[in-house]
Design a protein around this motif. Structure first.
Motif, PDB file in Angstrom:
ATOM      1  N   LEU A  19     119.147 -51.279  55.200  1.00  0.00           N
ATOM      2  CA  LEU A  19     118.525 -50.241  56.146  1.00  0.00           C
ATOM      3  C   LEU A  19     116.919 -50.381  55.980  1.00  0.00           C
ATOM      4  N   GLN A  20     116.343 -50.483  54.852  1.00  0.00           N
ATOM      5  CA  GLN A  20     114.769 -50.465  54.844  1.00  0.00           C
ATOM      6  C   GLN A  20     114.656 -51.685  55.522  1.00  0.00           C
ATOM      7  N   LYS A  21     115.033 -52.640  55.267  1.00  0.00           N
ATOM      8  CA  LYS A  21     114.678 -53.902  56.080  1.00  0.00           C
ATOM      9  C   LYS A  21     114.465 -53.983  57.476  1.00  0.00           C
ATOM     10  N   GLU A  22     115.539 -52.974  57.862  1.00  0.00           N
ATOM     11  CA  GLU A  22     115.569 -52.572  59.341  1.00  0.00           C
ATOM     12  C   GLU A  22     114.822 -51.642  59.901  1.00  0.00           C
ATOM     13  N   ASN A  23     114.023 -50.950  59.002  1.00  0.00           N
ATOM     14  CA  ASN A  23     113.055 -49.846  59.210  1.00  0.00           C
ATOM     15  C   ASN A  23     114.022 -48.609  59.503  1.00  0.00           C
ATOM     16  N   GLU A  24     115.368 -48.295  59.020  1.00  0.00           N
ATOM     17  CA  GLU A  24     116.288 -47.492  59.333  1.00  0.00           C
ATOM     18  C   GLU A  24     115.989 -46.086  58.395  1.00  0.00           C
ATOM     19  N   ILE A  25     115.352 -46.417  57.287  1.00  0.00           N
ATOM     20  CA  ILE A  25     115.311 -45.264  56.405  1.00  0.00           C
ATOM     21  C   ILE A  25     113.849 -45.188  55.661  1.00  0.00           C
ATOM     22  N   ASP A  26     113.285 -44.182  55.595  1.00  0.00           N
ATOM     23  CA  ASP A  26     112.011 -43.822  54.900  1.00  0.00           C
ATOM     24  C   ASP A  26     111.811 -43.903  53.596  1.00  0.00           C
ATOM     25  N   ARG A  27     110.830 -44.519  52.989  1.00  0.00           N
ATOM     26  CA  ARG A  27     110.539 -44.985  51.625  1.00  0.00           C
ATOM     27  C   ARG A  27     110.448 -43.483  50.888  1.00  0.00           C
ATOM     28  N   LYS A  28     109.741 -42.791  51.283  1.00  0.00           N
ATOM     29  CA  LYS A  28     109.881 -41.431  50.516  1.00  0.00           C
ATOM     30  C   LYS A  28     111.127 -40.539  50.588  1.00  0.00           C
ATOM     31  N   GLN A  29     111.814 -40.621  51.820  1.00  0.00           N
ATOM     32  CA  GLN A  29     113.179 -39.898  51.420  1.00  0.00           C
ATOM     33  C   GLN A  29     113.867 -40.600  50.757  1.00  0.00           C
ATOM     34  N   LEU A  30     113.950 -41.831  50.538  1.00  0.00           N
ATOM     35  CA  LEU A  30     114.695 -42.801  49.621  1.00  0.00           C
ATOM     36  C   LEU A  30     114.402 -42.411  48.213  1.00  0.00           C
ATOM     37  N   ASN A  31     113.303 -42.257  47.927  1.00  0.00           N
ATOM     38  CA  ASN A  31     112.798 -41.788  46.419  1.00  0.00           C
ATOM     39  C   ASN A  31     113.228 -40.543  46.042  1.00  0.00           C
ATOM     40  N   TYR A  32     113.247 -39.542  47.102  1.00  0.00           N
ATOM     41  CA  TYR A  32     114.017 -38.170  46.644  1.00  0.00           C
ATOM     42  C   TYR A  32     115.377 -38.282  46.392  1.00  0.00           C
ATOM     43  N   LEU A  33     116.032 -39.275  47.003  1.00  0.00           N
ATOM     44  CA  LEU A  33     117.623 -39.148  46.913  1.00  0.00           C
ATOM     45  C   LEU A  33     117.937 -39.907  45.598  1.00  0.00           C
ATOM     46  N   LEU A  34     117.019 -41.010  45.344  1.00  0.00           N
ATOM     47  CA  LEU A  34     117.235 -41.603  44.202  1.00  0.00           C
ATOM     48  C   LEU A  34     116.936 -40.843  43.000  1.00  0.00           C
ATOM     49  N   ARG A  35     115.695 -40.242  42.782  1.00  0.00           N
ATOM     50  CA  ARG A  35     115.156 -39.497  41.883  1.00  0.00           C
ATOM     51  C   ARG A  35     115.822 -37.937  41.605  1.00  0.00           C
ATOM     52  N   GLY A  36     115.973 -37.617  42.875  1.00  0.00           N
ATOM     53  CA  GLY A  36     116.591 -35.938  42.592  1.00  0.00           C
ATOM     54  C   GLY A  36     115.509 -35.099  42.071  1.00  0.00           C
ATOM     55  N   THR A  37     114.315 -35.210  42.538  1.00  0.00           N
ATOM     56  CA  THR A  37     113.249 -34.532  41.758  1.00  0.00           C
ATOM     57  C   THR A  37     113.410 -32.954  42.134  1.00  0.00           C
ATOM     58  N   LYS A  38     113.038 -32.082  41.230  1.00  0.00           N
ATOM     59  CA  LYS A  38     113.095 -30.628  41.215  1.00  0.00           C
ATOM     60  C   LYS A  38     111.692 -29.908  41.015  1.00  0.00           C
ATOM     61  N   LYS A  39     111.358 -28.911  41.584  1.00  0.00           N
ATOM     62  CA  LYS A  39     110.113 -28.206  41.480  1.00  0.00           C
ATOM     63  C   LYS A  39     110.657 -26.666  41.133  1.00  0.00           C
ATOM     64  N   PHE A  40     110.360 -26.291  39.786  1.00  0.00           N
ATOM     65  CA  PHE A  40     110.576 -25.219  39.260  1.00  0.00           C
ATOM     66  C   PHE A  40     109.438 -24.131  39.321  1.00  0.00           C
ATOM     67  N   GLY A  41     109.431 -23.055  39.352  1.00  0.00           N
ATOM     68  CA  GLY A  41     108.624 -22.092  39.149  1.00  0.00           C
ATOM     69  C   GLY A  41     108.433 -20.909  40.498  1.00  0.00           C
ATOM     70  N   VAL A  42     109.263 -21.577  41.549  1.00  0.00           N
ATOM     71  CA  VAL A  42     109.501 -20.511  42.671  1.00  0.00           C
ATOM     72  C   VAL A  42     110.569 -19.639  42.439  1.00  0.00           C
ATOM     73  N   GLU A  43     110.569 -18.246  42.507  1.00  0.00           N
ATOM     74  CA  GLU A  43     111.514 -17.280  42.365  1.00  0.00           C
ATOM     75  C   GLU A  43     112.343 -17.386  43.371  1.00  0.00           C
ATOM     76  N   ARG A  44     113.537 -17.262  42.993  1.00  0.00           N
ATOM     77  CA  ARG A  44     114.845 -17.216  44.094  1.00  0.00           C
ATOM     78  C   ARG A  44     114.791 -15.447  44.732  1.00  0.00           C
ATOM     79  N   PRO A  45     114.951 -15.318  46.188  1.00  0.00           N
ATOM     80  CA  PRO A  45     115.031 -14.094  46.510  1.00  0.00           C
ATOM     81  C   PRO A  45     116.399 -13.667  46.063  1.00  0.00           C
ATOM     82  N   ASP A  46     116.875 -12.417  46.201  1.00  0.00           N
ATOM     83  CA  ASP A  46     117.957 -11.678  45.617  1.00  0.00           C
ATOM     84  C   ASP A  46     118.879 -12.330  46.444  1.00  0.00           C
ATOM     85  N   GLY A  47     118.696 -12.238  47.710  1.00  0.00           N
ATOM     86  CA  GLY A  47     119.887 -12.647  48.577  1.00  0.00           C
ATOM     87  C   GLY A  47     120.374 -14.155  48.225  1.00  0.00           C
ATOM     88  N   VAL A  48     119.642 -14.824  47.882  1.00  0.00           N
ATOM     89  CA  VAL A  48     120.088 -16.388  47.505  1.00  0.00           C
ATOM     90  C   VAL A  48     120.422 -16.437  46.098  1.00  0.00           C
TER      91      VAL A  48
END
Length: 347
Positions: free
Chosen positions: A140-169
């Motif tokens: 799909l990358q060869k056919e330009n069907e998916i974005d490289r940065k989006q693929l990196n997120y899927l493969l790495r599953g990065t997280k960003k801590f430090g943002v507090e969750r609202p009470d309702g969430v």
């Protein structure tokens, strides 16, 4: 006098040579035109078959990456080429012989499925989906069907801590999933943009209902809320990765099946005969066993079917151990000269 000179000159060797040269020059000119036409035709055909060559290159380098998963998964270029050539020969012909486009599609499909089947037979079960997914993403990358940065997120599953969750969430979304969503907000290239996802989750209870679904990966049952349902199938995987990572394996399996075919995710037993057809005098078959597995009975059954039996002096089963080396070498020597199978256990 002038008539005689003219008449004699036409019959002279010089005149005849001149005529032959003119004729030869005409033939050469005609041959050059034909050569240019042939060269142009070859160039068109070569460019047409480029897609097959590109897929072959892509497959080899994806297979080469398998050694990073397990050092056992190593394939030589010679082994790859042997199966690659067989895949080309096995490819069906198009209905119209001169349809090069259809021919290329059939060749591409044949080498992709053949090489995948050849490699997946030697993979542990937990690694087969990884190989299928990596192959799918590469295509799909060869056919330009998916974005490289989006693929990196899927493969790495990065997280960003430090943002507090609202009470309702916080009551229904785990902190790890919230951190994954915060990292997803920085991934660009979608419509609607992921930067709006946090606000939408806070304001809409539909996201809670979606996260609590049994099968949120299902495109019908698990349709995303509001405009998020317009995301591409691959981009849906990113949300699944962030909010419901427990369902990512099922979602990824479905995505691969929809993108390149169910063949690449089907779990089916492979006949030993298929492996035998891919082998040869210089390409042996190796069995890497798990406890309690004995392939001898399957080899014996296939040998009986093909005429390689102990009774016919064409099958030798040697369990290597103390004092068995001479017998093993004798078996190899016999099968080398007379033909047959030599099965060496406990190498």
């Amino acid at each position: 006098f002038f008539f005689l000179v003219s008449n004699s000159s036409t019959k002279s060797p010089l005149a005849r040579t001149g005529k032959r040269q003119k004729k030869k020059a005409a033939e050469i000119a005609k041959s050059m035109v034909e050569a240019r036409e042939m060269q142009s035709s070859i160039g068109i055909s070569r460019r047409t078959y480029t897609t097959v060559a590109v897929r072959g290159s892509l497959l080899f380098f994806q297979i080469d990456q398998l050694a990073k998963i397990n050092p056992m998964y190593q394939y030589s270029l010679g082994a790859y080429m042997a199966i690659f050539v067989k895949a080309l020969l096995r490819a069906p012909r198009p209905e119209e012989e001169d349809d090069l486009h259809a021919r290329c599609e059939l060749l591409t499909e044949s080498i992709t499925k053949t090489m995948f089947a050849f490699c997946s037979r030697g993979l542990f079960e937990q690694h087969k989906l990884i190989f299928s997914a990596l192959l799918c993403f590469a295509i799909l990358q060869k056919e330009n069907e998916i974005d490289r940065k989006q693929l990196n997120y899927l493969l790495r599953g990065t997280k960003k801590f430090g943002v507090e969750r609202p009470d309702g969430v916080a009551t229904w979304l785990p902190e790890a999933n919230w951190a994954a969503m915060q990292a997803l907000k920085e991934v660009e290239g979608t419509n609607p943009p992921f930067s709006q996802l946090e606000k939408d989750i806070e304001e809409s209870n539909r996201w809670q209902k979606w996260c609590e679904m049994e099968h949120p990966e299902d495109k019908d049952e698990g349709r995303l809320p509001t405009d998020w349902k317009n995301l591409k199938d691959f981009q849906r995987l990113l949300i699944l990765r962030a909010l419901r990572p427990d369902r990512l394996t099922v979602g990824l399996t479905q995505f691969v099946a929809d993108s390149i075919g169910k063949f690449f995710v089907e779990d089916k037993a492979v006949s030993l005969k298929v492996s035998f057809e891919d082998s040869g005098p210089s390409i042996p078959v190796f069995f890497i066993l798990s406890p309690g597995v004995d392939p001898v009975q399957f080899v014996v059954a296939l040998g009986k079917e093909l005429g390689f039996t102990e009774e016919a002096d064409k099958f030798f089963n040697v369990s290597l151990g103390q004092g068995q080396e001479p017998r093993a070498f004798k078996s190899l020597e016999h099968t080398f000269h007379q033909g047959g199978w030599a099965m060496l256990n406990n190498i």
